[in-house]
Scaffold this motif. Structure first.
Motif, PDB file in Angstrom:
ATOM      1  N   LEU A   1       0.838  -1.183   0.000  1.00  0.00           N
ATOM      2  CA  LEU A   1       0.000   0.000   0.000  1.00  0.00           C
ATOM      3  C   LEU A   1       0.877   1.239   0.000  1.00  0.00           C
ATOM      4  O   LEU A   1       1.883   1.287   0.703  1.00  0.00           O
ATOM      5  N   VAL A   2       0.502   2.232  -0.810  1.00  0.00           N
ATOM      6  CA  VAL A   2       1.235   3.486  -0.839  1.00  0.00           C
ATOM      7  C   VAL A   2       0.270   4.640  -0.586  1.00  0.00           C
ATOM      8  O   VAL A   2      -0.914   4.579  -0.926  1.00  0.00           O
ATOM      9  N   CYS A   3       0.791   5.686   0.026  1.00  0.00           N
ATOM     10  CA  CYS A   3       0.032   6.912   0.252  1.00  0.00           C
ATOM     11  C   CYS A   3       0.316   7.836  -0.922  1.00  0.00           C
ATOM     12  O   CYS A   3       1.434   8.359  -1.056  1.00  0.00           O
ATOM     13  N   ALA A   4      -0.678   8.021  -1.790  1.00  0.00           N
ATOM     14  CA  ALA A   4      -0.441   8.744  -3.031  1.00  0.00           C
ATOM     15  C   ALA A   4      -1.766   9.103  -3.688  1.00  0.00           C
ATOM     16  O   ALA A   4      -2.836   8.710  -3.227  1.00  0.00           O
ATOM     17  N   ASP A   5      -1.671   9.839  -4.782  1.00  0.00           N
ATOM     18  CA  ASP A   5      -2.817  10.207  -5.603  1.00  0.00           C
ATOM     19  C   ASP A   5      -2.927   9.190  -6.733  1.00  0.00           C
ATOM     20  O   ASP A   5      -2.049   9.105  -7.598  1.00  0.00           O
ATOM     21  N   ALA A   6      -3.992   8.407  -6.745  1.00  0.00           N
ATOM     22  CA  ALA A   6      -4.131   7.300  -7.695  1.00  0.00           C
ATOM     23  C   ALA A   6      -4.340   7.744  -9.127  1.00  0.00           C
ATOM     24  O   ALA A   6      -4.342   6.917 -10.033  1.00  0.00           O
ATOM     25  N   THR A   7      -4.506   9.051  -9.350  1.00  0.00           N
ATOM     26  CA  THR A   7      -4.758   9.521 -10.716  1.00  0.00           C
ATOM     27  C   THR A   7      -3.485   9.911 -11.456  1.00  0.00           C
ATOM     28  O   THR A   7      -3.555  10.347 -12.613  1.00  0.00           O
ATOM     29  N   VAL A   8      -2.318   9.777 -10.816  1.00  0.00           N
ATOM     30  CA  VAL A   8      -1.069  10.148 -11.477  1.00  0.00           C
ATOM     31  C   VAL A   8      -0.164   8.922 -11.602  1.00  0.00           C
ATOM     32  O   VAL A   8      -0.204   8.011 -10.768  1.00  0.00           O
ATOM     33  N   PRO A   9       0.666   8.861 -12.655  1.00  0.00           N
ATOM     34  CA  PRO A   9       1.465   7.656 -12.922  1.00  0.00           C
ATOM     35  C   PRO A   9       2.408   7.263 -11.793  1.00  0.00           C
ATOM     36  O   PRO A   9       2.606   6.071 -11.531  1.00  0.00           O
ATOM     37  N   ALA A  10       3.007   8.248 -11.123  1.00  0.00           N
ATOM     38  CA  ALA A  10       4.011   7.935 -10.099  1.00  0.00           C
ATOM     39  C   ALA A  10       3.455   7.067  -8.982  1.00  0.00           C
ATOM     40  O   ALA A  10       4.189   6.291  -8.360  1.00  0.00           O
ATOM     41  N   SER A  11       2.164   7.161  -8.733  1.00  0.00           N
ATOM     42  CA  SER A  11       1.552   6.402  -7.645  1.00  0.00           C
ATOM     43  C   SER A  11       1.579   4.905  -7.894  1.00  0.00           C
ATOM     44  O   SER A  11       1.507   4.111  -6.951  1.00  0.00           O
ATOM     45  N   TRP A  12       1.651   4.515  -9.142  1.00  0.00           N
ATOM     46  CA  TRP A  12       1.573   3.094  -9.505  1.00  0.00           C
ATOM     47  C   TRP A  12       2.935   2.453  -9.736  1.00  0.00           C
ATOM     48  O   TRP A  12       3.027   1.241  -9.888  1.00  0.00           O
ATOM     49  N   ARG A  13       3.991   3.263  -9.779  1.00  0.00           N
ATOM     50  CA  ARG A  13       5.306   2.730 -10.159  1.00  0.00           C
ATOM     51  C   ARG A  13       5.836   1.689  -9.193  1.00  0.00           C
ATOM     52  O   ARG A  13       6.470   0.714  -9.601  1.00  0.00           O
ATOM     53  N   ASP A  14       5.611   1.891  -7.888  1.00  0.00           N
ATOM     54  CA  ASP A  14       6.111   0.948  -6.893  1.00  0.00           C
ATOM     55  C   ASP A  14       5.001   0.062  -6.345  1.00  0.00           C
ATOM     56  O   ASP A  14       5.117  -0.473  -5.238  1.00  0.00           O
ATOM     57  N   LEU A  15       3.931  -0.090  -7.104  1.00  0.00           N
ATOM     58  CA  LEU A  15       2.819  -0.936  -6.686  1.00  0.00           C
ATOM     59  C   LEU A  15       2.784  -2.142  -7.629  1.00  0.00           C
ATOM     60  O   LEU A  15       2.199  -2.076  -8.717  1.00  0.00           O
ATOM     61  N   PRO A  16       3.428  -3.245  -7.241  1.00  0.00           N
ATOM     62  CA  PRO A  16       3.588  -4.379  -8.169  1.00  0.00           C
ATOM     63  C   PRO A  16       2.316  -5.215  -8.306  1.00  0.00           C
ATOM     64  O   PRO A  16       2.280  -6.395  -7.966  1.00  0.00           O
ATOM     65  N   VAL A  17       1.264  -4.599  -8.823  1.00  0.00           N
ATOM     66  CA  VAL A  17      -0.012  -5.306  -8.964  1.00  0.00           C
ATOM     67  C   VAL A  17       0.121  -6.405 -10.011  1.00  0.00           C
ATOM     68  O   VAL A  17       0.868  -6.262 -10.981  1.00  0.00           O
ATOM     69  N   PRO A  18      -0.580  -7.514  -9.832  1.00  0.00           N
ATOM     70  CA  PRO A  18      -0.553  -8.567 -10.861  1.00  0.00           C
ATOM     71  C   PRO A  18      -1.076  -8.023 -12.194  1.00  0.00           C
ATOM     72  O   PRO A  18      -2.027  -7.244 -12.222  1.00  0.00           O
ATOM     73  N   GLN A  19      -0.468  -8.422 -13.268  1.00  0.00           N
ATOM     74  CA  GLN A  19      -0.903  -7.946 -14.577  1.00  0.00           C
ATOM     75  C   GLN A  19      -2.172  -8.644 -15.058  1.00  0.00           C
ATOM     76  O   GLN A  19      -2.842  -8.141 -15.968  1.00  0.00           O
ATOM     77  N   GLU A  20      -2.511  -9.776 -14.445  1.00  0.00           N
ATOM     78  CA  GLU A  20      -3.676 -10.524 -14.912  1.00  0.00           C
ATOM     79  C   GLU A  20      -4.498 -11.038 -13.737  1.00  0.00           C
ATOM     80  O   GLU A  20      -3.965 -11.344 -12.665  1.00  0.00           O
ATOM     81  N   ASP A  21      -5.818 -11.104 -13.962  1.00  0.00           N
ATOM     82  CA  ASP A  21      -6.779 -11.807 -13.097  1.00  0.00           C
ATOM     83  C   ASP A  21      -6.974 -11.196 -11.704  1.00  0.00           C
ATOM     84  O   ASP A  21      -7.461 -11.873 -10.798  1.00  0.00           O
ATOM     85  N   ALA A  22      -6.625  -9.930 -11.532  1.00  0.00           N
ATOM     86  CA  ALA A  22      -6.942  -9.257 -10.276  1.00  0.00           C
ATOM     87  C   ALA A  22      -8.334  -8.641 -10.390  1.00  0.00           C
ATOM     88  O   ALA A  22      -8.887  -8.493 -11.481  1.00  0.00           O
ATOM     89  N   VAL A  23      -8.899  -8.268  -9.246  1.00  0.00           N
ATOM     90  CA  VAL A  23     -10.122  -7.465  -9.241  1.00  0.00           C
ATOM     91  C   VAL A  23      -9.759  -6.079  -8.732  1.00  0.00           C
ATOM     92  O   VAL A  23      -9.112  -5.938  -7.701  1.00  0.00           O
ATOM     93  N   LEU A  24     -10.114  -5.065  -9.515  1.00  0.00           N
ATOM     94  CA  LEU A  24      -9.951  -3.692  -9.081  1.00  0.00           C
ATOM     95  C   LEU A  24     -11.296  -3.266  -8.522  1.00  0.00           C
ATOM     96  O   LEU A  24     -12.252  -3.060  -9.271  1.00  0.00           O
ATOM     97  N   TYR A  25     -11.381  -3.208  -7.210  1.00  0.00           N
ATOM     98  CA  TYR A  25     -12.643  -2.926  -6.525  1.00  0.00           C
ATOM     99  C   TYR A  25     -12.455  -1.654  -5.706  1.00  0.00           C
ATOM    100  O   TYR A  25     -11.645  -1.621  -4.786  1.00  0.00           O
ATOM    101  N   THR A  26     -13.204  -0.600  -6.049  1.00  0.00           N
ATOM    102  CA  THR A  26     -12.944   0.665  -5.361  1.00  0.00           C
ATOM    103  C   THR A  26     -14.168   1.554  -5.321  1.00  0.00           C
ATOM    104  O   THR A  26     -15.152   1.320  -6.028  1.00  0.00           O
ATOM    105  N   SER A  27     -14.085   2.584  -4.492  1.00  0.00           N
ATOM    106  CA  SER A  27     -15.174   3.537  -4.317  1.00  0.00           C
ATOM    107  C   SER A  27     -14.591   4.945  -4.323  1.00  0.00           C
ATOM    108  O   SER A  27     -14.200   5.457  -3.278  1.00  0.00           O
TER     109      SER A  27
END
Length: 309
Positions: free
Chosen positions: A167-193
């Motif tokens: 988990l990172v403390c960041a703004d999810a709408t900018v690219p830098a927030s995802w750089r160190d978040l090694p999410v699986p490239q396949e078969d995950a569920v993106l569930y959010t509000s």
């Protein structure tokens, strides 16, 4: 019609008795068990992880833990980021480390505990125990202190968290927030509000607690955020900006977006899906809306669901 759609919309409100999740629940949080049912129904046993780019108080983190799935989250508020991290990673061992230290009754005692933690725990233990300490300080600041027996009891009845996740403390709408978040490239569920509007409940934690939480996250490489609030671009704009970044790192996923009408009553479900399809040409498949009934004063809760390919 999916089985998890409730006749009683209270099924979508958080359960104050739910172990671990009950440590702190935001006013707009989802029910952990209902989230689990939705993931099981839409994705099934092939699900590789739960990703929540607006993690909030960690209801999806708790659901991921109960499903024995890695949790990958982004949350711009540092106190809530600590809450989500604690819910996703804490064990009985972390609670016992804190129990050997002075009780956390206010910010000053939190600072004392944070200073002592490195002397009695490993670096990995300090990261999670520090976030758990922030949860205790948050509860104390609300006049509803959380006891060590409650924490230890909750963790004893929960399975240990999955070995991976971040988990990172960041703004999810900018690219830098995802750089160190090694999410699986396949078969995950993106569930959010995403936030529904300016009148969505904000945490309102004491400023010094917020600054302390940011320091905790920075010390473990989890603070990628910024001190100012991003410009409000509306529900659809914020959601599409986040999905652009998610799609850049995820090849295949099931996407579930919770939506309620905005402050002025505007329902952005169709607009959000249309703008997402335009922003991600050829990647949005099997799109549908699932309407779940009245949730809060805003109006009907709906789920925007599609397969990202």
């Amino acid at each position: 019609m999916s089985l998890y759609l409730p006749l009683n919309p209270e099924r979508y409100h958080p359960d104050p008795r739910e172990p671990v999740d009950r440590w702190f629940q935001t006013a707009s949080a989802s029910n952990v068990r209902t989230t689990m049912e939705i993931v099981a129904d839409l994705v099934g046993p092939a699900c590789s992880a739960v990703v929540d780019p607006f993690a909030g108080g960690g209801s999806s983190a708790t659901a991921a833990r109960l499903m024995d799935l890695p949790f990958f989250g982004i949350e711009i508020d540092p106190v809530l980021a600590c809450v989500s991290l604690a819910k996703s990673r804490a064990t009985v061992g972390h609670a016992r480390i804190l129990q050997r230290l002075p009780p956390i009754r206010d910010l000053e005692s939190l600072l004392s505990v944070l200073a002592l933690l490195p002397t009695c725990a490993s670096a990995d233990e300090v990261a999670v125990a520090s976030c758990l300490a922030v949860v205790l300080a948050l509860r104390a600041s609300r006049g509803t202190p959380l006891g060590y027996q409650e924490i230890t009891g909750d963790l004893a009845c929960h399975r240990r968290p999955a070995a991976t996740g971040r988990l990172v403390c960041a703004d999810a709408t900018v690219p830098a927030s995802w750089r160190d978040l090694p999410v699986p490239q396949e078969d995950a569920v993106l569930y959010t509000s995403p936030q529904f509007g300016r009148r969505s409940p904000l945490l309102g934690a004491p400023p010094r607690l917020t600054a302390t939480a940011r320091g905790v996250l920075a010390s473990v490489g989890g603070d990628h955020g910024r001190s100012t609030t991003p410009e409000d671009s509306g529900f659809a704009g914020t959601t599409v900006a986040m999905l652009r970044q998610a799609a850049a790192v995820m090849r295949r996923a099931t996407v579930v977006i919770e939506h309620e009408p905005d402050d002025d009553g505007h329902n952005a479900t169709e607009e959000t899906l249309e703008r997402t399809a335009a922003a991600l040409p050829g990647r949005v498949h099997n799109a549908r809306f699932i309407f779940c009934g009245q949730f809060t004063w805003r109006g009907p809760l709906s789920l925007i669901v599609f397969d990202l390919r």
